[in-house]
Design a protein around this motif. Structure first.
Motif, mmCIF file in Angstrom:
data_model
loop_
_atom_site.group_PDB
_atom_site.id
_atom_site.type_symbol
_atom_site.label_atom_id
_atom_site.label_comp_id
_atom_site.label_asym_id
_atom_site.label_seq_id
_atom_site.Cartn_x
_atom_site.Cartn_y
_atom_site.Cartn_z
ATOM 1 N N VAL A 122 0.850 -1.182 0.000
ATOM 2 C CA VAL A 122 0.000 0.000 0.000
ATOM 3 C C VAL A 122 0.888 1.233 0.000
ATOM 4 C CG1 VAL A 122 -1.981 -1.094 1.122
ATOM 5 C CG2 VAL A 122 -0.204 -0.105 2.522
ATOM 6 N N ASP A 123 0.357 2.343 -0.500
ATOM 7 C CA ASP A 123 1.173 3.556 -0.588
ATOM 8 C C ASP A 123 1.004 4.490 0.609
ATOM 9 O OD1 ASP A 123 -1.378 4.386 -1.198
ATOM 10 O OD2 ASP A 123 -0.807 5.585 -2.937
ATOM 11 N N TYR A 124 0.568 3.946 1.749
ATOM 12 C CA TYR A 124 0.464 4.731 2.974
ATOM 13 C C TYR A 124 0.970 3.898 4.141
ATOM 14 C CZ TYR A 124 -3.954 2.180 2.629
ATOM 15 O OH TYR A 124 -4.899 1.202 2.438
ATOM 16 N N GLU A 125 1.345 4.593 5.220
ATOM 17 C CA GLU A 125 1.899 3.934 6.408
ATOM 18 C C GLU A 125 1.137 4.413 7.635
ATOM 19 O OE1 GLU A 125 5.931 5.235 6.600
ATOM 20 O OE2 GLU A 125 6.513 4.149 4.791
ATOM 21 N N ILE A 126 1.463 3.813 8.787
ATOM 22 C CA ILE A 126 0.880 4.257 10.053
ATOM 23 C C ILE A 126 1.294 5.707 10.291
ATOM 24 C CG2 ILE A 126 0.933 3.911 12.561
ATOM 25 C CD1 ILE A 126 1.274 0.897 11.982
ATOM 26 N N GLY A 127 0.310 6.540 10.618
ATOM 27 C CA GLY A 127 0.571 7.954 10.867
ATOM 28 C C GLY A 127 0.286 8.845 9.665
ATOM 29 N N ASP A 128 0.085 8.259 8.477
ATOM 30 C CA ASP A 128 -0.194 9.045 7.271
ATOM 31 C C ASP A 128 -1.645 9.505 7.253
ATOM 32 O OD1 ASP A 128 2.364 8.713 6.382
ATOM 33 O OD2 ASP A 128 1.874 7.281 4.782
ATOM 34 N N GLN A 173 -10.303 0.831 0.099
ATOM 35 C CA GLN A 173 -11.303 1.850 0.418
ATOM 36 C C GLN A 173 -10.693 3.166 0.820
ATOM 37 O OE1 GLN A 173 -13.630 -0.648 3.283
ATOM 38 N NE2 GLN A 173 -15.383 0.026 2.063
ATOM 39 N N VAL A 174 -9.365 3.213 0.938
ATOM 40 C CA VAL A 174 -8.708 4.469 1.311
ATOM 41 C C VAL A 174 -7.540 4.735 0.371
ATOM 42 C CG1 VAL A 174 -9.338 4.323 3.751
ATOM 43 C CG2 VAL A 174 -7.185 3.383 3.000
#
Length: 178
Positions: A122-128, A173-174
């Motif tokens: 995925v192209d996001y991490e925790i905190g993004d 979904q995000v």
């Protein structure tokens, strides 16, 4: 006797190097000495813009595996290929890897192709900061709190009526907020 060798190639040109080696071996009549040329890859599922996309990822970028009967002609065939920098080995001498090591690398490739469980990127991490694309919280923005790759779920903290509420959604979904 054929043995496995690892060839250094420019990253991103592994498949072109593979095709060029096979084509030149045919052209020069060295096919009996070049048994196999492989680029170890795996299939990865990524989430881009809220959609699942499958792509091929190389296990060892910049490396090509070749099963060769090493002769001077075969050495020069490989060494003189465009985008090839040399062989794995000390002081420029090709060093063969064990049959077990080659099998491990190639079996990893086959296991990845046969495995129903695929890696998801995925192209996001925790905190993004992310934006919810669909569902009851569509168009809400939130912060990623947890990523569960086993279940392909993400926990997002969404502000509802001024209060942070954790919401569990699927990866697609995000998407990362711009």
């Amino acid at each position: 006797m054929s043995r496995w060798y690892i060839i250094h190639a420019y990253s991103g040109f592994e498949n072109k190097v593979r095709e060029a080696i096979l084509a030149d071996a045919t052209r020069l009549g060295l096919e009996p000495f070049v048994e196999s040329v492989e680029v170890p890859t795996e299939t990865v599922t990524e989430v881009r813009r809220g959609k699942k996309v499958q792509s091929e990822r190389k296990f060892f970028p910049g490396y090509v595996l070749a099963k060769l009967s090493m002769t001077d002609d075969v050495y020069h065939l490989i060494k003189n290929q465009p985008k090839v920098t040399g062989f794995l080995g000390s002081s420029g001498k090709p060093q063969a890897i064990s049959e077990a090591e080659a099998a491990r690398i190639l079996n990893t490739k086959e296991e990845a192709a046969a495995a129903p469980k695929q890696k998801i990127k995925v192209d996001y991490e925790i905190g993004d900061s992310v934006k919810v694309l669909e569902g009851p919280f569509a168009s809400f923005n939130g912060i990623v709190e947890e990523l569960d790759f086993d279940r392909s779920r993400v926990k997002v903290s969404v502000s509802i009526f001024g209060r942070a509420t954790p919401v569990e959604l699927e990866f697609e979904q995000v998407e990362r907020s711009k």
